[in-house]
Write an enzyme that holds these catalytic residues in place. Structure first.
Site, PDB file in Angstrom:
ATOM      1  N   SER A  96       3.199  11.335  12.742  1.00 13.64           N
ATOM      2  CA  SER A  96       3.156  10.568  11.848  1.00 13.64           C
ATOM      3  C   SER A  96       4.325  11.048  10.845  1.00 13.64           C
ATOM      4  CB  SER A  96       2.001  10.600  11.081  1.00 13.64           C
ATOM      5  OG  SER A  96       1.970   9.761  10.038  1.00 13.64           O
ATOM      6  N   LYS A 104       0.778  -1.071   0.016  1.00 12.35           N
ATOM      7  CA  LYS A 104      -0.068   0.064  -0.123  1.00 12.35           C
ATOM      8  C   LYS A 104       0.920   1.354   0.007  1.00 12.35           C
ATOM      9  CE  LYS A 104      -1.002   1.922   3.758  1.00 12.35           C
ATOM     10  NZ  LYS A 104      -1.389   2.256   5.004  1.00 12.35           N
ATOM     11  N   SER A 105       1.956   1.234   0.896  1.00  8.00           N
ATOM     12  CA  SER A 105       2.769   2.356   1.109  1.00  8.00           C
ATOM     13  C   SER A 105       3.475   2.901  -0.402  1.00  8.00           C
ATOM     14  CB  SER A 105       3.822   2.315   2.087  1.00  8.00           C
ATOM     15  OG  SER A 105       3.212   1.955   3.229  1.00  8.00           O
ATOM     16  N   GLU A 113       3.222  -0.286  12.886  1.00  4.75           N
ATOM     17  CA  GLU A 113       2.137  -0.831  12.066  1.00  4.75           C
ATOM     18  C   GLU A 113       2.413  -2.199  12.394  1.00  4.75           C
ATOM     19  OE1 GLU A 113       3.705  -1.087   7.619  1.00  4.75           O
ATOM     20  OE2 GLU A 113       3.479   0.780   8.422  1.00  4.75           O
ATOM     21  N   GLN A 125       4.127  10.323   7.825  1.00  5.41           N
ATOM     22  CA  GLN A 125       3.439  11.002   6.493  1.00  5.41           C
ATOM     23  C   GLN A 125       3.291  12.385   6.622  1.00  5.41           C
ATOM     24  OE1 GLN A 125      -0.385   9.006   7.350  1.00  5.41           O
ATOM     25  NE2 GLN A 125       0.397   6.697   6.570  1.00  5.41           N
ATOM     26  N   ARG A 146      -7.696  12.299  13.518  1.00  8.60           N
ATOM     27  CA  ARG A 146      -6.180  12.069  13.109  1.00  8.60           C
ATOM     28  C   ARG A 146      -5.402  13.380  12.946  1.00  8.60           C
ATOM     29  NH1 ARG A 146      -5.225   6.870   9.371  1.00  8.60           N
ATOM     30  NH2 ARG A 146      -3.348   6.909  10.656  1.00  8.60           N
ATOM     31  N   LYS A 194      -9.209  -2.413   3.581  1.00  5.85           N
ATOM     32  CA  LYS A 194      -8.451  -1.123   3.604  1.00  5.85           C
ATOM     33  C   LYS A 194      -7.076  -1.243   2.860  1.00  5.85           C
ATOM     34  CE  LYS A 194      -5.990   1.771   6.942  1.00  5.85           C
ATOM     35  NZ  LYS A 194      -6.162   3.263   6.361  1.00  5.85           N
TER      36      LYS A 194
END
Length: 431
Positions: free
Chosen positions: A174, A25-26, A318, A176, A128, A415
Site C-alpha cells: 500500500s 476521502k483521501s 480502487e 499509504q 491488513r 465508509k
C-alpha cells in the site's frame, strides 16, 4: 448491525443526470493530519463526512486536537471543519474501523504524543498490512508494542518527539505505508528519508497527492523515484478546499456506459492527483464519449453495447470493483492486471469479485495479479459485499442491467459515500 438487503434498481431507460459528489476521502484525511500538526489553526472546506473521515477526526480529538464544525459554507452540503492544533498526548484509544488512511496515517502522529496510544479497528483491519510501518516507526525511534504480530492491535508509547532519519520500507502492499510516514515527518527531529525496496508501490497518484499537500502546507519535500525526503520544520495553518471524490464517480459515470445515457459530474478539476481522474481514459477505451467542460465531466454511453477492457490498474486499484462490474456486462472479454495488492484491501477484492460475479452466472477468474472476465448472461441473486463499500457500488452497476440483484449490507457505503443509495435512485429517476 448490517442493514437489510437492498434491491439494486434496474435502469428502465438511458440515464440522463447530473450527479454532484461529496469531497475526496483521501484529501480530507490528509488535510486533517496536516492541520493537526500545523503551527496555527486551519480550516477544511467541504470535507467528506463519512465513517473513514469521522474516525480520523475522532482519533485526532482523542490526541488533543480541536476538530469542530465551523458552520456550513455558502451552498455547501456539509459544515466546514475548524482545526485547532493542541499538545498531542495520551493515554488515548484510537478506532481505525476499516480505514487504511487512519490505520497508516495516525500511528506516526501518535508517536509524537506524550503517553500511550492504543490503536485497533474492525476484525478485518487486523489482517491488513501494517508490519512495514510498525517496523519503520521503531527504526525512526518510536516505541510500538504489537506483541510481535506486525498488525493491529498495538500500542504506541509516545515520548513527545520522534528522532526520525533514514528508513527502508517495503510499501508494495500500500502506498499509504509511505504516506503515513511522510505526513508526520516535518514534526520529526531529523525529518525523514523513506526508501522503498520491493515490488512497485501501487497508486503513485496517492503518493503525489501526499507530496503535493505537504508542499502546500509549507514542508520541504524531495521525491526521486523510490526515495522521499521531508525536512523538519513547521507546517502552516491554512484553509484546505477539498475536491469532489473522483473515485466515487466511477459507478455514476459507468451508468452512462451501461444504459447508453449521459451522466455529468460537476466541478471535475482540470488538474488533480486523484487516481479517479483515470476514469476519463478507461471509460473512453470501453466505448464511452468523455468530455470536460464548464458543467463538469460528462460521459455518454454508445447506446449499443460497449467493449471490454484490457488495462493495468496498478496505479488506480480502487476503481477495480466498478470496472470489473462493467466488464461483466461488456460485449467482449476483459483483462485487468497489476492489482495483486487488492487481496489486502477491505476484503480480498479479487476473490470477492470472482465469487460474486460467478454467483450471478458470470465468467470471471483470478489471475496472479488481476482478473479475467468473459461475457456471459447474468441472472439475479444475492450479491455479498464483505463489509466493502466498493462491492456495493459494483453490485449497483450490475443491477442496472440485471433484474433481481439483492445487495447485502448496503450500509457499508457509509465508509466513503453515506448517501449513495439515495443518489443512485435519484440518478435513475425520470427527469
Amino acid at each position: 448491525m448490517p442493514t437489510p438487503h437492498w434491491s439494486a434498481p434496474v435502469a428502465r431507460a438511458p440515464v440522463d443526470a447530473t450527479v454532484p459528489l461529496p469531497g475526496s476521502k483521501s484529501m480530507t484525511n490528509r488535510a486533517l493530519i496536516l492541520a493537526a500538526l500545523a503551527a496555527a489553526p486551519g480550516r477544511i472546506v467541504r470535507p467528506l463526512r463519512s465513517r473513514d473521515t469521522d474516525l480520523m477526526a475522532a482519533a485526532l480529538r482523542a490526541l488533543g486536537t480541536g476538530v469542530a464544525e465551523d458552520g456550513p459554507a455558502t451552498g455547501a452540503a456539509v459544515a466546514d471543519w475548524r482545526i485547532v492544533p493542541g499538545e498531542l498526548r495520551g493515554p488515548a484509544t484510537v478506532d481505525t474501523g476499516l480505514a487504511g488512511t487512519v490505520m497508516r496515517f495516525l500511528p506516526p502522529v501518535a508517536a509524537l504524543a506524550s503517553g500511550e496510544v492504543s490503536v485497533d479497528g474492525d476484525p478485518r483491519a487486523r489482517e491488513r498490512p501494517m508490519g512495514p510501518i510498525i517496523a519503520a516507526l521503531r527504526a525512526l525511534g518510536a516505541a510500538v508494542d504489537d506483541g510481535g504480530r506486525g498488525a493491529l492491535p498495538f500500542t504506541v508509547r509516545g515520548t513527545g518527539s520522534v528522532n526520525g532519519g533514514e528508513v527502508v520500507i517495503d510499501a508494495s502492499g500500500s502506498s499509504q505505508l509511505v504516506s503515513g510516514l511522510l505526513l508526520a515527518a516535518p514534526r520529526f527531529e531529523k525529518g525523514v528519508e523513506v526508501r522503498h525496496e520491493g515490488p512497485p508501490v501501487p497508486s503513485a497518484a496517492h503518493l503525489a497527492m501526499t507530496v503535493g499537500m505537504l508542499r502546500e502546507a509549507g514542508a520541504a519535500v524531495e521525491a526521486e523515484g523510490n526515495v522521499w525526503r521531508v525536512a523538519p520544520g513547521p507546517l502552516e495553518g491554512r484553509d484546505w478546499t477539498i475536491e469532489p471524490d473522483l473515485s466515487n464517480a466511477a459507478q455514476f459515470l459507468g451508468a452512462a456506459l451501461v444504459t447508453g445515457g449521459r451522466v455529468t459530474v460537476p466541478d471535475w478539476p482540470s488538474a488533480t492527483t486523484q487516481p479517479g481522474d483515470a476514469l476519463r481514459g478507461l471509460l473512453t477505451a470501453m466505448g464511452a464519449e468523455v468530455s470536460r467542460g464548464p458543467d463538469g465531466l460528462t460521459v455518454r454511453g454508445p447506446g449499443g453495447g460497449f467493449a471490454g477492457l484490457e488495462a493495468d490498474l496498478h496505479e488506480v486499484g480502487e476503481l477495480t470493483p466498478v470496472l470489473a462490474a462493467l466488464c461483466a456486462l461488456a460485449g467482449s472479454p476483459s483483462r485487468l492486471t497489476g492489482i495483486a495488492h487488492l487481496r489486502g484491501h477491505e476484503t480480498d477484492r479479487l476473490a470477492a469479485l470472482v465469487a460474486e460475479i460467478n454467483g450471478l452466472g458470470g465468467d470471471a477468474a483470478e489471475l496472479p495479479d488481476g482478473l479475467e472476465i468473459r461475457p456471459r448472461p447474468l441472472h439475479g441473486g444475492v450479491f455479498h459485499t464483505y463489509d466493502d463499500h466498493r462491492m456495493v457500488m459494483a453490485a449497483a452497476v450490475l443491477g442496472l442491467a440485471v433484474p433481481g440483484i439483492e445487495v447485502e449490507n448496503p450500509g457499508t457505503v457509509g465508509k466513503t459515500l453515506p448517501d449513495f443509495t439515495r443518489q443512485w435512485a435519484s440518478m435513475l429517476a425520470p427527469a
